[in-house]
Design a protein around this motif. Structure first.
Motif, PDB file in Angstrom:
ATOM      1  N   LYS A 149       0.937  -0.675  -0.078  1.00  0.00           N
ATOM      2  CA  LYS A 149      -0.562  -0.298  -0.945  1.00  0.00           C
ATOM      3  C   LYS A 149       0.659   0.932   0.499  1.00  0.00           C
ATOM      4  O   LYS A 149       0.236   2.082  -0.896  1.00  0.00           O
ATOM      5  CB  LYS A 149      -0.952  -0.058   1.240  1.00  0.00           C
ATOM      6  CG  LYS A 149      -1.381   1.559   1.550  1.00  0.00           C
ATOM      7  CD  LYS A 149      -2.515   1.673   0.445  1.00  0.00           C
ATOM      8  CE  LYS A 149      -3.892   1.216   0.218  1.00  0.00           C
ATOM      9  NZ  LYS A 149      -4.925   1.398  -0.054  1.00  0.00           N
ATOM     10  N   ILE A 150       1.998   1.561   0.630  1.00  0.00           N
ATOM     11  CA  ILE A 150       2.785   2.236   1.146  1.00  0.00           C
ATOM     12  C   ILE A 150       3.584   2.433  -0.709  1.00  0.00           C
ATOM     13  O   ILE A 150       3.828   3.812  -1.161  1.00  0.00           O
ATOM     14  CB  ILE A 150       3.770   2.809   2.155  1.00  0.00           C
ATOM     15  CG1 ILE A 150       2.541   2.339   3.432  1.00  0.00           C
ATOM     16  CG2 ILE A 150       4.957   3.402   2.194  1.00  0.00           C
ATOM     17  CD1 ILE A 150       4.173   1.931   4.706  1.00  0.00           C
ATOM     18  N   GLN A 151       4.163   2.017  -1.226  1.00  0.00           N
ATOM     19  CA  GLN A 151       4.815   1.434  -1.736  1.00  0.00           C
ATOM     20  C   GLN A 151       4.103   2.047  -3.040  1.00  0.00           C
ATOM     21  O   GLN A 151       4.441   3.154  -4.358  1.00  0.00           O
ATOM     22  CB  GLN A 151       5.269   0.368  -3.055  1.00  0.00           C
ATOM     23  CG  GLN A 151       6.273  -0.008  -3.286  1.00  0.00           C
ATOM     24  CD  GLN A 151       7.330   1.092  -3.657  1.00  0.00           C
ATOM     25  OE1 GLN A 151       8.006   1.021  -2.915  1.00  0.00           O
ATOM     26  NE2 GLN A 151       7.840   1.709  -4.161  1.00  0.00           N
ATOM     27  N   LYS A 152       2.793   1.557  -3.518  1.00  0.00           N
ATOM     28  CA  LYS A 152       1.894   2.089  -4.699  1.00  0.00           C
ATOM     29  C   LYS A 152       1.358   3.481  -4.422  1.00  0.00           C
ATOM     30  O   LYS A 152       1.158   4.621  -5.239  1.00  0.00           O
ATOM     31  CB  LYS A 152       0.104   1.953  -4.293  1.00  0.00           C
ATOM     32  CG  LYS A 152      -0.835   2.061  -5.310  1.00  0.00           C
ATOM     33  CD  LYS A 152      -1.927   1.099  -5.338  1.00  0.00           C
ATOM     34  CE  LYS A 152      -3.108   1.975  -6.059  1.00  0.00           C
ATOM     35  NZ  LYS A 152      -4.380   1.621  -5.730  1.00  0.00           N
ATOM     36  N   ARG A 153       1.460   4.448  -3.172  1.00  0.00           N
ATOM     37  CA  ARG A 153       1.182   5.280  -2.856  1.00  0.00           C
ATOM     38  C   ARG A 153       2.537   6.219  -3.088  1.00  0.00           C
ATOM     39  O   ARG A 153       2.329   7.761  -3.735  1.00  0.00           O
ATOM     40  CB  ARG A 153       1.192   5.737  -0.997  1.00  0.00           C
ATOM     41  CG  ARG A 153      -0.832   5.873  -0.878  1.00  0.00           C
ATOM     42  CD  ARG A 153      -0.843   6.242  -1.386  1.00  0.00           C
ATOM     43  NE  ARG A 153      -2.929   5.748  -0.555  1.00  0.00           N
ATOM     44  CZ  ARG A 153      -3.854   6.495  -1.533  1.00  0.00           C
ATOM     45  NH1 ARG A 153      -3.913   6.592  -3.012  1.00  0.00           N
ATOM     46  NH2 ARG A 153      -5.322   5.988  -0.934  1.00  0.00           N
ATOM     47  N   LEU A 154       3.801   5.982  -2.635  1.00  0.00           N
ATOM     48  CA  LEU A 154       5.046   6.965  -2.787  1.00  0.00           C
ATOM     49  C   LEU A 154       5.032   6.691  -4.301  1.00  0.00           C
ATOM     50  O   LEU A 154       5.641   8.153  -5.273  1.00  0.00           O
ATOM     51  CB  LEU A 154       5.813   6.050  -3.214  1.00  0.00           C
ATOM     52  CG  LEU A 154       6.238   5.651  -1.184  1.00  0.00           C
ATOM     53  CD1 LEU A 154       7.592   4.772  -0.572  1.00  0.00           C
ATOM     54  CD2 LEU A 154       6.005   7.244  -0.289  1.00  0.00           C
ATOM     55  N   GLN A 155       4.638   6.454  -5.323  1.00  0.00           N
ATOM     56  CA  GLN A 155       4.224   5.844  -6.841  1.00  0.00           C
ATOM     57  C   GLN A 155       3.325   6.851  -7.417  1.00  0.00           C
ATOM     58  O   GLN A 155       4.178   7.270  -8.083  1.00  0.00           O
ATOM     59  CB  GLN A 155       4.838   4.395  -7.416  1.00  0.00           C
ATOM     60  CG  GLN A 155       5.393   3.568  -7.420  1.00  0.00           C
ATOM     61  CD  GLN A 155       4.961   1.617  -7.447  1.00  0.00           C
ATOM     62  OE1 GLN A 155       3.865   2.100  -7.860  1.00  0.00           O
ATOM     63  NE2 GLN A 155       6.024   1.513  -7.473  1.00  0.00           N
ATOM     64  N   GLU A 156       2.403   7.498  -6.411  1.00  0.00           N
ATOM     65  CA  GLU A 156       1.408   8.089  -6.947  1.00  0.00           C
ATOM     66  C   GLU A 156       2.120   9.788  -6.940  1.00  0.00           C
ATOM     67  O   GLU A 156       2.051  10.651  -7.441  1.00  0.00           O
ATOM     68  CB  GLU A 156       0.236   7.470  -6.755  1.00  0.00           C
ATOM     69  CG  GLU A 156      -0.823   6.642  -6.853  1.00  0.00           C
ATOM     70  CD  GLU A 156      -1.539   6.286  -5.842  1.00  0.00           C
ATOM     71  OE1 GLU A 156      -2.044   5.316  -6.600  1.00  0.00           O
ATOM     72  OE2 GLU A 156      -1.356   7.378  -5.317  1.00  0.00           O
TER      73      GLU A 156
END
Length: 483
Positions: free
Chosen positions: A74-81
């Protein structure tokens, strides 16, 4: 009668050895427990049952299971966004020495570099609690709080009542507290909160039994996350004494950080893992978008940091390894503040090597005890380290509870972990390791102000201590690994 007593002592010694050696642990703790078990027949086994055994495999899995991987995804997805957050580029921008510390935590704690954070440093209870209460009152969706100490005193009631009001407004509130550190605070204290739909739970507490009861493993973390956007981490707990309202301690000197930016994600991660390991019947949905909201288009802060945790759920001693690496990286200065100075051999060697290599090593501790055995052990280690040219300061203006380290011009650490065996091996701890010249300079300036209210200890001043005091220090030092 003599033969009977000899038989009892022999049986006790054998059982002590079998009891301690059946679980792998470091040699210092092993010998400390053998001393307790042999010289305190019967009572020693009761103490060991409560405070000596390791965390059960079930509890280990609760911290290391599927929730952790889900949260990291979930965190990785947010950082990519998020625009402008390129950890690889930020890492290359850091000095080579800092990069080695970042890499260490990435490997042993799976902790990425969190870039572009806005960080505010608070060094007084008045400042910290004023900001904290303001943040809680502004909450719109979620409040997650985790403290070692949440006392049911005036300040505790004030914070709880704010949480009750937010729960009435529909904000989801979770409070996690350590039952030993919050002695006297029970479920009844949080009843008004739970009546409004809030949640409160003691950390890892189970029904009393001698099989799974682990008194020794305490939740010493201090984490607050509001709406997934604002985070707090540091040394303060919830209670009147942290505002200097207790005569015993007087002024309370501590250090805490307020964070905004990607670093808040990692505070949230560890709160969720701690909650789900403790409140098994009321787990939080780690996939809930409210816990990890999208970062704003423009991140105002410039501080790079890593949120690092350690505890008995891992043998890596991550925060201790970070402290040692910081000491190793020091070229000019290494300034430490800690209420408890009980280092193990590896940290002692690191400090001595740094001091004898020309690094300005300073350690500041309180001038008064809050735990007598721990304080006497602290005095012992201070008296030994000063011989290597390490400057030792006793803070005189009340009680020093800050856990900080300042290294050279761009490296620092602020968190919950003391410089002692318990924080290194037994407690669940959390620290922010910071890579920012302005924050480092601010912490160094605060340290220099604290020196003005401290007395420097020397080889001569320690030599003037009475034999009885030195005996108590040496005796306390023998129990250091299990204090």
């Amino acid at each position: 009668m003599a033969d009977l007593w000899t038989t009892i002592i022999t049986i006790n010694a054998v059982l002590a050895a079998v009891t301690v050696f059946r679980e792998p642990r470091d040699i210092a703790a092993t010998w400390a427990w053998i001393l307790v078990l042999i010289f305190m027949p019967g009572i020693g086994f009761v103490l060991y049952s409560f405070a000596g055994r390791k965390l059960p495999a079930k509890r280990l899995f609760a911290f290391q299971g599927k929730d952790a991987s889900k949260i990291q995804e979930k965190i990785q997805k947010r950082l990519q966004e998020a625009p402008g957050l390129n950890n690889a580029a930020e890492l290359e921008r850091l000095p080579r020495s800092a990069r080695s510390l970042v890499t260490l935590f990435q490997r042993i704690n799976q902790t990425p570099l969190a870039s572009h954070n806005e960080v505010q440093v608070m060094t007084s209870g008045q400042d910290f609690f004023s900001r904290l209460k303001r943040s809680l009152k502004q909450a719109k969706e979620t409040i997650n709080i985790e403290f070692y100490t949440f006392y049911s005193d005036n300040l505790g009631h004030e914070i709880r009542d704010i949480l009750v009001e937010k729960a009435k407004e529909g904000v989801e509130v979770h409070v996690l507290y350590d039952s030993l550190g919050s002695a006297g605070t029970t479920g009844r204290f949080f009843a008004p909160l739970t009546a409004e739909g809030g949640h409160a739970a003691p950390f890892l507490k189970r029904r009393f039994n001698l099989i799974n009861f682990q008194l020794n493993f305490r939740d010493h973390r201090k984490i607050v996350v509001v709406d997934g956007k604002v985070g707090y981490v540091g040394g303060f707990n919830i209670g009147d004494q942290y505002l200097g309202r207790k005569k015993k301690f007087g002024h309370w000197r501590d250090t805490h950080l307020k964070l905004q930016g990607s670093g808040v994600y990692y505070l949230q991660e560890h709160f969720l893992l701690d909650w789900n390991a403790s409140a098994l019947k009321k787990p939080m949905d780690v996939q809930d978008d409210r816990y990890f909201p999208a970062l704003p288009d423009q991140v105002a802060g410039k501080t790079d940091l890593q949120i690092v945790t350690s505890g008995p759920d891992s043998d890596d001693e991550q925060i201790k390894m970070g402290y040692i690496r910081l000491i190793q990286l020091a070229k000019k200065r290494c300034w430490i503040q800690t209420p408890y100075l009980i280092p193990d051999d590896s940290t002692i060697d690191a400090l001595r090597i740094a001091a004898n290599s020309g690094v300005d090593v300073r350690i500041m501790v309180p001038c008064m005890p809050d735990h007598m055995f721990v304080y006497r052990a602290t005095q012992y280690f201070a008296s030994q380290l000063v011989k290597d040219g390490i400057k030792i300061y006793y803070y005189q203006n009340g009680f020093l509870h800050a856990k900080t380290m300042v290294v050279d011009d761009q490296l620092a650490s602020v968190g919950s972990a003391n410089f002692d065996f318990r924080s290194f091996k037994l407690n669940f701890e959390v620290n922010a390791f910071l890579y920012d010249q302005s924050i480092t300079e601010q912490l160094a300036a605060t340290y220099e102000k604290d020196i003005e209210q401290s007395s420097e200890q020397t080889v001569e001043s320690f030599a003037k201590q009475s034999r009885w005091l030195r005996f108590k220090q040496v005796a306390s030092r023998l129990l250091a690994p299990i204090l």
